[in-house]
Motif scaffolding. Structure first.
Motif, PDB file in Angstrom:
ATOM      1  N   PHE A 237       0.863  -1.190   0.000  1.00 22.22           N
ATOM      2  CA  PHE A 237       0.000   0.000   0.000  1.00 22.22           C
ATOM      3  C   PHE A 237       0.900   1.241   0.000  1.00 22.22           C
ATOM      4  CE2 PHE A 237      -2.503  -3.206   2.464  1.00 22.22           C
ATOM      5  CZ  PHE A 237      -3.472  -3.432   1.505  1.00 22.22           C
ATOM      6  N   PRO A 238       1.558   1.536  -1.136  1.00 23.10           N
ATOM      7  CA  PRO A 238       2.614   2.554  -1.136  1.00 23.10           C
ATOM      8  C   PRO A 238       2.139   4.000  -1.056  1.00 23.10           C
ATOM      9  CG  PRO A 238       2.272   1.680  -3.339  1.00 23.10           C
ATOM     10  CD  PRO A 238       1.427   0.850  -2.432  1.00 23.10           C
ATOM     11  N   ASP A 239       0.818   4.233  -1.239  1.00 17.84           N
ATOM     12  CA  ASP A 239       0.288   5.600  -1.160  1.00 17.84           C
ATOM     13  C   ASP A 239       0.962   6.506  -2.190  1.00 17.84           C
ATOM     14  OD1 ASP A 239      -1.372   7.599  -0.258  1.00 17.84           O
ATOM     15  OD2 ASP A 239      -0.074   8.178   1.419  1.00 17.84           O
ATOM     16  N   THR A 240       1.031   6.017  -3.439  1.00 17.87           N
ATOM     17  CA  THR A 240       1.585   6.791  -4.545  1.00 17.87           C
ATOM     18  C   THR A 240       0.451   7.237  -5.462  1.00 17.87           C
ATOM     19  OG1 THR A 240       1.881   4.805  -5.900  1.00 17.87           O
ATOM     20  CG2 THR A 240       3.722   5.455  -4.464  1.00 17.87           C
ATOM     21  N   VAL A 241       0.778   8.061  -6.426  1.00 18.00           N
ATOM     22  CA  VAL A 241      -0.236   8.516  -7.381  1.00 18.00           C
ATOM     23  C   VAL A 241      -0.823   7.331  -8.134  1.00 18.00           C
ATOM     24  CG1 VAL A 241      -0.611   9.874  -9.472  1.00 18.00           C
ATOM     25  CG2 VAL A 241       0.799  10.797  -7.625  1.00 18.00           C
ATOM     26  N   ARG A 242       0.027   6.392  -8.518  1.00 21.69           N
ATOM     27  CA  ARG A 242      -0.440   5.221  -9.267  1.00 21.69           C
ATOM     28  C   ARG A 242      -1.148   4.210  -8.377  1.00 21.69           C
ATOM     29  NH1 ARG A 242       3.320   1.298 -13.119  1.00 21.69           N
ATOM     30  NH2 ARG A 242       1.588   0.046 -13.954  1.00 21.69           N
ATOM     31  N   HIS A 243      -0.719   4.095  -7.118  1.00 21.57           N
ATOM     32  CA  HIS A 243      -1.310   3.131  -6.175  1.00 21.57           C
ATOM     33  C   HIS A 243      -1.651   3.866  -4.868  1.00 21.57           C
ATOM     34  CE1 HIS A 243      -0.105  -0.092  -8.876  1.00 21.57           C
ATOM     35  NE2 HIS A 243       1.130   0.399  -8.885  1.00 21.57           N
ATOM     36  N   PRO A 244      -2.742   4.652  -4.881  1.00 18.24           N
ATOM     37  CA  PRO A 244      -3.028   5.530  -3.742  1.00 18.24           C
ATOM     38  C   PRO A 244      -3.793   4.885  -2.594  1.00 18.24           C
ATOM     39  CG  PRO A 244      -4.628   5.900  -5.470  1.00 18.24           C
ATOM     40  CD  PRO A 244      -3.665   4.874  -6.003  1.00 18.24           C
ATOM     41  N   HIS A 245      -4.318   3.699  -2.801  1.00 16.83           N
ATOM     42  CA  HIS A 245      -5.267   3.147  -1.832  1.00 16.83           C
ATOM     43  C   HIS A 245      -4.567   2.490  -0.638  1.00 16.83           C
ATOM     44  CE1 HIS A 245      -8.472   4.010  -4.592  1.00 16.83           C
ATOM     45  NE2 HIS A 245      -7.888   3.292  -5.538  1.00 16.83           N
ATOM     46  N   ARG A 246      -4.957   2.922   0.552  1.00 17.38           N
ATOM     47  CA  ARG A 246      -4.474   2.331   1.801  1.00 17.38           C
ATOM     48  C   ARG A 246      -5.673   2.036   2.703  1.00 17.38           C
ATOM     49  NH1 ARG A 246       0.746   2.695   3.509  1.00 17.38           N
ATOM     50  NH2 ARG A 246       0.193   3.091   5.661  1.00 17.38           N
ATOM     51  N   PRO A 247      -5.564   0.998   3.538  1.00 18.98           N
ATOM     52  CA  PRO A 247      -6.676   0.698   4.446  1.00 18.98           C
ATOM     53  C   PRO A 247      -6.779   1.725   5.565  1.00 18.98           C
ATOM     54  CG  PRO A 247      -4.808  -0.725   4.909  1.00 18.98           C
ATOM     55  CD  PRO A 247      -4.445   0.049   3.680  1.00 18.98           C
ATOM     56  N   ASP A 248      -7.991   1.861   6.101  1.00 19.99           N
ATOM     57  CA  ASP A 248      -8.179   2.718   7.269  1.00 19.99           C
ATOM     58  C   ASP A 248      -7.594   2.079   8.513  1.00 19.99           C
ATOM     59  OD1 ASP A 248     -10.012   4.978   6.299  1.00 19.99           O
ATOM     60  OD2 ASP A 248     -11.064   3.196   5.596  1.00 19.99           O
ATOM     61  N   THR A 249      -7.695   0.748   8.570  1.00 23.32           N
ATOM     62  CA  THR A 249      -7.321   0.020   9.775  1.00 23.32           C
ATOM     63  C   THR A 249      -6.769  -1.349   9.386  1.00 23.32           C
ATOM     64  OG1 THR A 249      -9.049   1.108  11.073  1.00 23.32           O
ATOM     65  CG2 THR A 249      -8.233  -0.962  11.932  1.00 23.32           C
ATOM     66  N   VAL A 250      -5.858  -1.864  10.198  1.00 15.62           N
ATOM     67  CA  VAL A 250      -5.319  -3.198  10.001  1.00 15.62           C
ATOM     68  C   VAL A 250      -5.601  -4.024  11.253  1.00 15.62           C
ATOM     69  CG1 VAL A 250      -3.254  -4.583   9.572  1.00 15.62           C
ATOM     70  CG2 VAL A 250      -3.485  -2.332   8.497  1.00 15.62           C
TER      71      VAL A 250
END
Length: 285
Positions: A237-250
């Motif tokens: 979940f790199p939080d980049t322009v191409r791969h922006p999606h990250r979970p709210d919680t783990v």
């Protein structure tokens, strides 16, 4: 409990992924994947695989190269049981929705030979889902499975069957696009007759689950049942322009979802009571 941050809202509805979140169907899944990988040329999918240079991570590139060279998954991937067929198809075909749809159809044809192999991923899954329902939280199931396979597995699992545990069930065969498209989650919201909001949680074990939840505009909870360390979670979940999606919680267990829901509800109740105490008295006249 490993948490990036707390969800922003207590849950009214919690949706769960099936494979590798609630149940273990790894053996059946990998058997089916291994059946179709040698057939990629026959299925006219060979030339539609990504160039390894376009892979999201080095590990994705290695998986892709190994499949190209060996027409199967690396034995280490199979033994670790940490990647789903949906993520495998994402690694192989990227954003080519038509290729992924063809791969899923081929998978379904192969999976029917192994569909009887299904086990609870954790021993207290039924107890946890029952607790949520006792808290008046609606519970739904979201899976890329074909519906006839899913219904068969629901009847088999745990020796008792779990058909009574879900208010809504949406399968990959119910919509046009499987995850990571948000279609199944949007369909679940329609069946619950509710709007997308942060009060809807979706719990899943893969990057495709997180992407689908984000695209559907609901809360994403990443189930880290595979035991990834924080460095790996940051990588996928790199939080980049191409791969922006990250979970709210783990979370690391399904019980942690229940605990988190109970804590969030109790916290909301405490806040409401505090507001009532702080409200100025009402005077008539």
């Amino acid at each position: 409990m490993s948490i990036l941050q707390l969800p922003r809202a207590q849950p009214d509805v919690i949706l769960y992924d099936w494979h590798a979140t609630l149940v273990d169907t790894h053996d059946a899944m990998y058997h089916a994947v291994d059946d179709i990988l040698p057939r990629l040329k026959e299925l006219e999918l060979w030339d539609r695989m990504l160039d390894p240079q376009d892979s999201k991570t080095i590990e994705d590139a290695k998986l892709l190269i190994y499949v190209r060279n060996n027409n199967r998954l690396h034995p280490k991937i199979v033994s670790q049981k940490k990647i789903s067929r949906t993520d495998i198809f994402e690694v192989l075909f990227g954003e080519d929705e038509s290729a992924k749809a063809s791969a899923h159809r081929a998978f379904d044809d192969a999976y029917k030979n192994y569909v009887d192999e299904v086990h609870p991923l954790e021993p207290d899954i039924r107890e946890q889902l029952t607790q949520l329902r006792n808290m008046d939280i609606k519970v739904g199931l979201i899976t890329n499975r074909r519906r006839d396979f899913l219904e068969h597995e629901l009847r088999l699992v745990d020796g008792t069957g779990w058909t009574d545990l879900f208010d809504v069930v949406v399968c990959g065969s119910d919509v046009s696009l499987r995850k990571p498209a948000p279609d199944m989650l949007i369909e679940a919201l329609k069946r619950f007759d509710i709007a997308a909001s942060e009060s809807v949680w979706y719990v899943g074990d893969s990057t495709t689950d997180v992407i689908a939840a984000r695209e559907a505009r609901i809360t994403s909870i990443f189930y880290n049942g595979a035991g990834w360390d924080q460095a790996w979670i940051d990588k996928i979940f790199p939080d980049t322009v191409r791969h922006p999606h990250r979970p709210d919680t783990v979370v690391s267990t399904i019980a942690e979802v229940t605990q988190l829901a109970r804590w969030m509800r109790a916290h909301a109740l405490r806040v409401d009571r505090a507001k009532e105490k702080c409200s100025p008295p009402y005077f008539d006249g």
